[in-house]
Design an enzyme around this catalytic site. Structure first.
Site, mmCIF file in Angstrom:
data_model
loop_
_atom_site.group_PDB
_atom_site.id
_atom_site.type_symbol
_atom_site.label_atom_id
_atom_site.label_comp_id
_atom_site.label_asym_id
_atom_site.label_seq_id
_atom_site.Cartn_x
_atom_site.Cartn_y
_atom_site.Cartn_z
ATOM 1 N N MET A 147 3.064 -0.212 -2.306
ATOM 2 C CA MET A 147 4.469 0.070 -2.608
ATOM 3 C C MET A 147 5.339 -0.425 -1.447
ATOM 4 S SD MET A 147 4.607 3.477 -4.891
ATOM 5 C CE MET A 147 4.550 4.686 -3.615
ATOM 6 N N GLY A 194 -2.426 0.010 8.126
ATOM 7 C CA GLY A 194 -3.369 0.456 7.091
ATOM 8 C C GLY A 194 -3.443 -0.565 5.958
ATOM 9 N N HIS A 195 -2.267 -1.027 5.497
ATOM 10 C CA HIS A 195 -2.251 -2.039 4.429
ATOM 11 C C HIS A 195 -2.897 -3.347 4.924
ATOM 12 C CE1 HIS A 195 1.472 0.341 3.206
ATOM 13 N NE2 HIS A 195 0.717 0.396 2.128
ATOM 14 N N ASP A 232 -5.608 8.442 0.481
ATOM 15 C CA ASP A 232 -5.214 9.027 -0.803
ATOM 16 C C ASP A 232 -6.484 9.302 -1.600
ATOM 17 O OD1 ASP A 232 -2.287 8.776 -0.470
ATOM 18 O OD2 ASP A 232 -2.772 6.656 -0.362
ATOM 19 N N GLN A 284 -6.219 10.097 -5.344
ATOM 20 C CA GLN A 284 -5.807 8.871 -6.048
ATOM 21 C C GLN A 284 -6.998 7.932 -6.232
ATOM 22 O OE1 GLN A 284 -2.080 6.517 -5.341
ATOM 23 N NE2 GLN A 284 -3.370 5.205 -4.108
HETATM 24 O O1 PAF Z 1 -0.973 4.105 -3.020
HETATM 25 C C1 PAF Z 1 0.015 3.451 -3.389
HETATM 26 O O2 PAF Z 1 0.685 2.762 -2.608
HETATM 27 C C2 PAF Z 1 0.417 3.530 -4.850
HETATM 28 O O3 PAF Z 1 0.129 4.774 -5.389
HETATM 29 C C3 PAF Z 1 -0.191 2.399 -5.707
HETATM 30 C C4 PAF Z 1 -1.701 2.511 -5.760
HETATM 31 C C5 PAF Z 1 0.217 1.040 -5.164
HETATM 32 C C6 PAF Z 1 0.328 2.518 -7.164
HETATM 33 O O4 PAF Z 1 1.713 2.434 -7.231
#
Ligand code: PAF
Length: 261
Positions: free
Chosen positions: A12, A18-19, A132, A135
């Site tokens: 997002m 981290g990304h 997460d 998730q």
């Molecule tokens: O973890 C995130 O950044 C969001 O939940 C994702 C997986 C990109 C879905 O919008």
């Protein structure tokens, strides 16, 4: 010519180390790396949270220039949702507890957009942070149940030097809140030590964590859970792999962290 493999990193935006770690792993395991940036409105159950979510697109693009990726997909909301969705992806057993209780509808919105993004990207592998935890468990289950042909890969949490888990939300903390936030990691480490020394009672560990974090005036505990690491169901004694999951609020920012016990 052999077919090239592809790895997908959905985000997002408001990118951080981290990304970039997800992207580096994708780079090392695939011929082609695709990144998406989309602040998905349907996974925000709170309009203020959506409005305040950090959007740093120019800076993200600068970071991506050095990240050795091959493609960036940054759609507008109209492109992803030309009309309101009539299909909802729900993984109720894994979604209804924990964060699902604090943020009703969040996981349906997340699972629905991840399904769309995986279908659009058509990648061999997709990379998600283990921070997460719920998730990631939901995405793995949904991909299995729906035969989505992408392998889901969880990547360990990346931490700041003081232990705070990296998150796009950290940039919304005031300097005082930022200085206080590592209490989450420090307390988690101390609880893990207690467990290593023999404490197996979930209640005792949760009470310990509650007392420690409550002593920090800027922290408000939203939830502390110790659940079965596989099915996220409650447990009372740690006699199999468990996940310690914390949600702690500083100002109007909720930070999450986790550790496997
Ligand atoms: O973890 C995130 O950044 C969001 O939940 C994702 C997986 C990109 C879905 O919008």
């Amino acid at each position: 010519m052999s077919r090239k493999s592809s790895g997908f990193v959905p985000t997002m935006g408001a990118l951080h180390e981290g990304h970039l770690t997800l992207m580096r792993q994708a780079r090392s395991e695939n011929d082609i790396v695709i990144v998406s940036i989309f602040v998905n409105p349907t996974q925000f159950n709170d309009a203020v949270d959506l409005e305040k979510y950090p959007r740093t697109f120019e800076r993200d693009c600068e970071l991506l220039k050095n990240a050795q990726i091959d493609a960036l997909f940054a759609p507008d909301a109209d492109e992803i949702y030309p009309t309101p969705m009539d299909t909802i992806i729900d993984v109720p057993l894994l979604s209804k507890g924990l964060i699902g209780k604090l943020r009703p509808g969040h996981f349906q919105g997340m699972a629905s957009v991840v399904t769309k993004l995986l279908n659009i990207a058509q990648a061999d592998r997709a990379y998600f942070g283990e921070k997460d935890y719920q998730q990631l468990a939901i995405i793995k289950r949904m991909v299995f149940d729906l035969n989505i042909p992408s392998e889901i890969i969880g990547v360990p949490i990346v931490r700041e030097a003081d232990g705070l888990a990296m998150s796009s939300r950290n940039m919304r903390l005031s300097s005082k809140e930022r200085a206080a936030a590592p209490i989450i990691y420090k307390t988690m480490e101390r609880a893990l030590n207690k467990h290593t020394l023999g404490e197996t009672s979930v209640n005792a560990l949760i009470e310990f964590i509650t007392d420690e974090i409550s002593a920090e005036p800027l922290a408000t505990i939203k939830s502390i859970d110790i659940v079965d690491a596989e099915n996220l169901q409650p447990m009372t004694i740690i006699n199999r792999p468990a996940a310690l999951l914390l949600n702690v609020q500083f100002g109007d920012v909720i930070l999450i962290d986790q550790s496997i016990i």
